[in-house]
Design an enzyme around this catalytic site. Structure first.
Site: not given
Length: 452
Positions: A8-11, A99, A151, A360, A374, A402
């Site tokens: 149930l997934a209608a809410g 649910y 309930e 780095h 390297n 570098s």
């Protein structure tokens, strides 16, 4: 016995205060409904019927699957009415009602429940709570047999004192459910068709109602607002943390660890604080992960080290390789055994051979870098011309000075070297030094400008 599952997934979930349907709100990176569907699949049912309503198209698109049948409840008239929408698709010997906003329910709990259902017996999942406010109460007779569910809004003062509550999760004989749903009435405080009224009907028809309880009450906790959603999230994460620790993982602080997917772990793994694992992650023996790291869809081979504040996605780190701190390995990054990626290095669709290093401040994109090479600080592989991507390929034992810019497409042979500050646009043969920079000129007697 064959099994059909109805989720149930209608809410709408008005207390979420969200445009997103309630069941699509995430727990651990997956929608609540997605968790329930995964658990349902583990039971290997004949069919999975998902009853949707509010945001039906969103739910259908997000969770579409060949094994799912979506049924629309146009008006939300109660849980009994919701299950009735799926009736034309139910033909199994057993029907299990779940649910979509109860994501922590365990398959093992449901297996125990299903073992108790038969042609002349229902099975009801209940929970005993210190404060069952809001739960329907389980009313039993003097022999302890279930007679009905009342309930909360319809319960008397004596009934509200009952601590055993109804979780809503129910397994019934498939041959009887249609008859019972057809007899439901909405003569109650809510004006809805309660699925729970089926219990009293079954008892009146001479069937017994068996009960089962989860090992942990949080398994059946739903989420009606974001506070409850956060409680589910934290409980899920602590449960995941305990499972990992039981497998030989050291978590510096289990309360500061997040799993948002699936992880396979070896022994003697160390995970520091604020680590997030997403998607599918494989972590082998003796891996160490520093604080504040995000690792998604990646594999860390034996002895790999991920230092603080690193981000990995779609990456593979070889045995004994290390990266970080502040490293970023994007999809397609591959580090060979004992390869090293240091701080502020970004890799994308690039491989670093065994023992190779990029210490780095570098970008390595669409590149293949041979063993023991390297890469100097500030190296950039210039892989994009504004329209297309190109590759840079380096052999073994290459040394990149570098602040080098390597303009792809480019090949550098084994043992090639580039001088610092070079822009390399042509291939470099093996064991050759390449220089691509302006000649330095010193100007004697030069004076700096002064402000006027």
């Amino acid at each position: 016995m064959s099994l059909d599952i109805v989720i149930l997934a209608a809410g709408q979930g008005t207390r979420m205060r969200s445009a997103l349907p309630k069941v699509l709100h995430p727990v651990a990176g997956q929608s609540m409904l997605g968790h329930v569907i995964a658990t349902a699949r583990a039971l290997q049912p004949r069919s999975i019927q998902v009853v949707i309503g509010h945001g039906a198209e969103q739910v259908r698109q997000r969770l579409a699957g060949d094994d799912l049948n979506f049924v629309v409840q146009a008006e939300q008239l109660g849980t009994g009415h919701a299950v009735a929408q799926a009736l034309p698709h139910l033909s199994a010997e057993r029907v299990l009602i779940l649910y979509g906003d109860v994501p922590l329910i365990e398959a093992e709990t449901l297996q125990r429940l299903l073992q108790k259902v038969g042609p002349e017996q229902l099975a009801l999942l209940t929970v005993t709570l210190d404060d069952p406010t809001g739960y329907g109460r389980i009313v039993r007779d003097g022999r302890g047999e279930v007679q009905a569910i009342v309930e909360h809004k319809d319960a008397s003062a004596d009934q509200r004192a009952i601590r055993e509550g109804n979780t809503g999760i129910l397994a019934v004989p498939g041959s009887r459910i249609g008859e019972w749903l057809g007899r439901l009435s909405n003569s109650n405080a809510q004006g809805e068709y309660y699925l729970t009224d089926v219990i009293a009907m079954a008892v009146a028809d001479g069937l017994r109602v068996a009960t089962e309880q989860p090992a942990d009450a949080m398994e059946v906790q739903g989420a009606n607002d974001r506070i409850q959603l956060a409680e589910l999230e934290r409980h899920y994460q602590l449960r995941a943390a305990r499972r990992l620790m039981a497998q030989g993982v050291t978590l510096r602080d289990p309360a500061r660890f997040d799993l948002r997917g699936e992880v396979s772990v070896g022994r003697d793994v160390l995970i520091d604080v604020n680590v997030v694992l997403e998607g599918r992650v494989v972590i082998e023996d003796d891996v160490q992960i520093g604080p504040n790291c995000v690792i998604k869809d990646s594999t860390l081979r034996r002895g790999a080290v991920v230092k603080a504040n690193s981000h990995l996605e779609g990456a593979v780190m070889g045995e004994g390789a290390d990266c970080g701190p502040f490293a970023r390995l994007r999809p397609g990054s591959l580090l060979g055994a004992k390869a090293h990626v240091g701080n502020f290095v970004e890799m994308k669709n690039a491989s670093l051979g065994d023992g190779a290093k990029a210490g780095h401040l570098s970008y390595l994109g669409d590149a293949e870098i041979g063993a023991r090479s390297n890469i100097g600080a500030g190296t950039i592989t210039c892989n994009y011309d504004g329209a297309n991507k190109f590759r840079t390929v380096m052999g073994e034992d290459v040394f990149i000075g570098s602040n080098s810019s390597l303009v792809a497409p480019l090949n550098l042979g084994d043992g090639a070297t580039t001088g610092a500050g070079s822009t390399i646009t042509d291939d470099v043969p093996a064991h050759t030094l390449a220089l691509g920079r302006g000649r330095q000129r010193n100007i004697d007697g030069w004076q700096r400008p002064t402000k006027k």
